[in-house]
Design a protein around this motif. Structure first.
Motif, PDB file in Angstrom:
ATOM      1  N   ILE A 279      81.028  33.328  44.179  1.00 10.76           N
ATOM      2  CA  ILE A 279      80.657  32.222  43.187  1.00 10.76           C
ATOM      3  C   ILE A 279      78.977  32.539  43.156  1.00 10.76           C
ATOM      4  CG2 ILE A 279      80.171  30.182  42.764  1.00 10.76           C
ATOM      5  CD1 ILE A 279      82.678  29.322  44.186  1.00 10.76           C
ATOM      6  N   VAL A 280      78.490  32.723  41.899  1.00 13.87           N
ATOM      7  CA  VAL A 280      76.941  32.832  41.701  1.00 13.87           C
ATOM      8  C   VAL A 280      76.198  31.565  42.498  1.00 13.87           C
ATOM      9  CG1 VAL A 280      75.042  33.001  40.192  1.00 13.87           C
ATOM     10  CG2 VAL A 280      77.153  34.058  39.688  1.00 13.87           C
ATOM     11  N   PRO A 281      75.389  31.483  43.505  1.00  9.24           N
ATOM     12  CA  PRO A 281      74.735  30.686  44.503  1.00  9.24           C
ATOM     13  C   PRO A 281      73.687  30.033  43.427  1.00  9.24           C
ATOM     14  CG  PRO A 281      74.051  32.816  45.031  1.00  9.24           C
ATOM     15  CD  PRO A 281      75.046  33.043  43.857  1.00  9.24           C
ATOM     16  N   TRP A 282      72.948  30.704  42.570  1.00 12.16           N
ATOM     17  CA  TRP A 282      71.788  30.098  41.723  1.00 12.16           C
ATOM     18  C   TRP A 282      72.107  28.883  40.944  1.00 12.16           C
ATOM     19  CZ3 TRP A 282      67.302  32.312  43.827  1.00 12.16           C
ATOM     20  CH2 TRP A 282      67.274  33.412  44.375  1.00 12.16           C
TER      21      TRP A 282
ATOM     22  N   ASN B 263      71.771  36.503  33.617  1.00 11.02           N
ATOM     23  CA  ASN B 263      72.191  37.839  34.472  1.00 11.02           C
ATOM     24  C   ASN B 263      73.638  37.442  35.022  1.00 11.02           C
ATOM     25  OD1 ASN B 263      69.646  39.032  34.201  1.00 11.02           O
ATOM     26  ND2 ASN B 263      68.936  38.032  35.938  1.00 11.02           N
ATOM     27  N   PHE B 264      74.033  36.305  35.514  1.00  9.84           N
ATOM     28  CA  PHE B 264      75.393  36.465  36.057  1.00  9.84           C
ATOM     29  C   PHE B 264      75.628  34.629  35.794  1.00  9.84           C
ATOM     30  CE2 PHE B 264      73.287  39.524  38.645  1.00  9.84           C
ATOM     31  CZ  PHE B 264      74.119  40.328  38.587  1.00  9.84           C
TER      32      PHE B 264
ATOM     33  N   GLU C  75      84.896  41.404  39.820  1.00  8.14           N
ATOM     34  CA  GLU C  75      85.497  41.918  40.961  1.00  8.14           C
ATOM     35  C   GLU C  75      84.886  43.536  41.154  1.00  8.14           C
ATOM     36  OE1 GLU C  75      89.909  43.446  42.789  1.00  8.14           O
ATOM     37  OE2 GLU C  75      89.752  42.220  41.054  1.00  8.14           O
ATOM     38  N   MET C  76      84.640  43.925  40.037  1.00  4.30           N
ATOM     39  CA  MET C  76      83.978  45.181  39.895  1.00  4.30           C
ATOM     40  C   MET C  76      82.775  45.125  40.390  1.00  4.30           C
ATOM     41  SD  MET C  76      83.042  47.513  36.454  1.00  4.30           S
ATOM     42  CE  MET C  76      84.820  47.436  35.954  1.00  4.30           C
ATOM     43  N   TYR C  77      81.954  44.108  40.105  1.00  6.48           N
ATOM     44  CA  TYR C  77      80.643  44.079  40.465  1.00  6.48           C
ATOM     45  C   TYR C  77      80.435  43.852  42.169  1.00  6.48           C
ATOM     46  CZ  TYR C  77      75.664  42.464  41.403  1.00  6.48           C
ATOM     47  OH  TYR C  77      74.355  42.128  41.726  1.00  6.48           O
ATOM     48  N   ARG C  78      81.571  43.054  42.672  1.00  5.53           N
ATOM     49  CA  ARG C  78      81.602  42.859  44.142  1.00  5.53           C
ATOM     50  C   ARG C  78      82.085  44.147  44.839  1.00  5.53           C
ATOM     51  NH1 ARG C  78      84.903  37.903  45.445  1.00  5.53           N
ATOM     52  NH2 ARG C  78      83.879  38.272  47.640  1.00  5.53           N
TER      53      ARG C  78
ATOM     54  N   GLU D 101      71.739  24.368  34.635  1.00  9.56           N
ATOM     55  CA  GLU D 101      73.195  25.050  34.757  1.00  9.56           C
ATOM     56  C   GLU D 101      73.710  25.397  36.554  1.00  9.56           C
ATOM     57  OE1 GLU D 101      73.898  27.844  31.609  1.00  9.56           O
ATOM     58  OE2 GLU D 101      71.835  27.274  30.708  1.00  9.56           O
ATOM     59  N   LEU D 102      74.522  24.980  36.779  1.00  8.91           N
ATOM     60  CA  LEU D 102      74.933  25.341  37.956  1.00  8.91           C
ATOM     61  C   LEU D 102      75.428  26.758  37.889  1.00  8.91           C
ATOM     62  CD1 LEU D 102      76.704  22.100  39.153  1.00  8.91           C
ATOM     63  CD2 LEU D 102      74.288  23.057  39.937  1.00  8.91           C
ATOM     64  N   HIS D 103      75.370  27.542  39.021  1.00  8.98           N
ATOM     65  CA  HIS D 103      76.067  28.929  39.200  1.00  8.98           C
ATOM     66  C   HIS D 103      75.570  29.998  38.150  1.00  8.98           C
ATOM     67  CE1 HIS D 103      78.397  27.150  42.340  1.00  8.98           C
ATOM     68  NE2 HIS D 103      78.745  26.105  41.582  1.00  8.98           N
ATOM     69  N   THR D 104      74.303  29.956  37.792  1.00  7.87           N
ATOM     70  CA  THR D 104      73.793  30.662  36.827  1.00  7.87           C
ATOM     71  C   THR D 104      72.427  31.192  37.381  1.00  7.87           C
ATOM     72  OG1 THR D 104      74.659  28.832  35.287  1.00  7.87           O
ATOM     73  CG2 THR D 104      73.185  30.677  34.291  1.00  7.87           C
ATOM     74  N   ASP D 105      72.359  32.451  36.973  1.00  6.01           N
ATOM     75  CA  ASP D 105      71.170  33.169  37.057  1.00  6.01           C
ATOM     76  C   ASP D 105      70.467  33.643  35.856  1.00  6.01           C
ATOM     77  OD1 ASP D 105      69.133  34.666  38.189  1.00  6.01           O
ATOM     78  OD2 ASP D 105      70.339  36.240  39.108  1.00  6.01           O
TER      79      ASP D 105
END
Length: 329
Positions: free
Chosen positions: A319-322, A300-301, A307-310, A222-226
Motif C-alpha cells: 500500500i502507498v504510505p503517503w 505518481n502512485f 505487483e510488477m513494480y514491487r 488523499e490517503l495512500h497517494t503520492d
C-alpha cells in the motif's frame, strides 16, 4: 746471655723481610713496562689509520673545481623555468576548479524554470516516457548550449562565464542524477498499476483516520497517494506534526513567496511511524513534509503499488504510505 740472644734473633728477622719487598718491586716494574708497551703500540696503530684515511680522501685541483661549478651552472641554465611555472599554475587552476564545482542557487532555480516550461508544452495526458524524453531533449540542448558558450568565450573578462558554463557541463553530463535530486526533480518509472481486490467477500474496509487535527477541505487530502512535482521545500529536513500542518505550510509558502519564486500547490506527507517508501536513495521518515509545484499535478502512485513494480522494488510495501493533496487557491 739473654741480651746477646735477643740481638741475634732480631738481625735474622730483618734479612728475611727485605727479600720479598724486592720481588714485589720488580713485579710492579715489569707490569708498568708491559702497560707502556701496549700504549705505544695503540698510538702507533692509530697514527697508521689516520694516515691511511688521509691518503684515501679525494682531493680536487682548482681547475677540476672550476669545471664542476661550470657544469652545475650550465645544468641549471637548461632547466625549463617556464614549464615549471606553467605546471604550478595548472595545479592551482585545477584545485580552484575542484573547489568551485557547485552550481549557484540562481542557476539551479533557472534550470527548474526551464524544465517546467518544457513540460508545460506537452499535452496534459502525456505519460512518464514522454515526460522523460522531453527532459532528456532539454538536457541535450542545454549541454550543447553550454559547450558552445565555452568555445565562444576567449577574452579575459569572460572568466566567470567560462567557470559557470564548465560547471553546468559537468552537472548536466556527469552528475545529472545528483543535480536532479538537488533541484527536487525526478520522474518515476512507468508502471502499469493494476487493482487487486484481495479483501475477503463481505468484509468492509475500516475507515482510516489521520493523526492530528483534521485536514481542511482546501487541502484536498488523499490517503495512500503520492503526487509528483518540482520540490519547493525538501521533506528530508522539513517535518510537521500532522498532515494538516504540512498542508498549512504549503499554503503559507505560496502566500508569502516573493515575485518570481515558485509557489507551492502540492503537499506530500508521511504519516507512518515506520517511515514511507520512495524509489530514491533516501530514507524517508515519519512526519516528512514535502512542498511541491506542478502546473498540471499528476499522481505518481495511488492506493497500491502494482505487483510488477514491487518485483522491481522488493522493499516497496503493498500500500502507498503517503498522504498528499493539491491545494486550491
Amino acid at each position: 746471655m739473654a741480651r746477646g740472644g735477643g740481638e741475634w734473633t732480631g738481625g735474622g728477622n730483618t734479612g728475611a723481610g727485605v727479600l720479598p719487598f724486592k720481588r714485589i718491586t720488580l713485579l710492579v716494574c715489569f707490569v708498568n713496562i708491559l702497560i707502556a708497551l701496549f700504549v705505544l703500540r695503540f698510538l702507533y696503530t692509530s697514527s697508521l689509520n689516520i694516515y691511511s684515511y688521509n691518503e684515501n680522501v679525494v682531493r680536487y685541483t682548482a681547475d677540476e673545481i672550476r669545471k664542476m661549478e661550470e657544469s652545475i651552472r650550465i645544468r641549471r641554465s637548461k632547466e625549463s623555468i617556464e614549464l615549471v611555472k606553467l605546471a604550478k599554475k595548472l595545479k592551482r587552476d585545477v584545485a580552484t576548479a575542484e573547489s568551485n564545482t557547485e552550481l549557484s542557487p540562481d542557476v539551479k532555480h533557472k534550470l527548474v524554470d526551464e524544465i517546467l516550461q518544457r513540460l508545460k508544452s506537452l499535452e496534459e495526458k502525456s505519460n512518464v516516457t514522454q515526460l522523460r524524453e522531453a527532459v532528456e531533449l532539454w538536457r541535450s540542448e542545454k549541454l550543447k548550449e553550454a559547450k558552445e558558450m565555452i568555445q565562444g568565450q576567449n577574452g579575459e573578462n569572460s572568466t566567470n562565464i567560462l567557470e559557470e558554463a564548465g560547471m553546468l557541463v559537468r552537472a548536466l553530463e556527469l552528475e545529472w542524477d545528483v543535480l536532479s535530486e538537488e533541484i527536487g526533480f525526478w520522474l518515476p518509472a512507468e508502471v502499469s498499476n493494476e487493482e487487486h481486490d484481495d479483501k475477503p467477500e463481505g468484509e468492509e474496509e475500516p475507515e482510516e483516520v489521520l493523526a492530528g487535527r483534521p485536514v481542511p477541505a482546501v487541502c484536498n487530502a488523499e490517503l495512500h497517494t503520492d503526487y509528483g512535482g518540482a520540490a519547493v521545500r525538501w521533506g528530508l529536513t522539513h517535518h510537521k506534526e500532522s498532515a494538516a500542518d504540512c498542508c498549512q505550510a504549503c499554503l503559507d509558502q505560496a502566500k508569502h513567496a516573493k515575485p518570481g519564486e515558485t509557489r507551492c500547490n502540492i503537499w506530500v506527507y508521511c504519516p507512518s511511524e515506520f517511515g514511507c517508501f520512495s524509489p530514491d536513495i533516501y530514507e524517508h521518515k515519519h512526519q516528512e513534509c514535502w512542498l511541491k509545484y506542478a502546473e498540471y499535478p499528476k499522481q505518481n502512485f495511488k492506493d497500491r503499488y502494482s505487483e510488477m513494480y514491487r518485483n522491481n522494488h522488493p522493499k516497496a510495501p503493498s500500500i502507498v504510505p503517503w498522504v498528499s493533496g493539491v491545494v486550491t487557491a
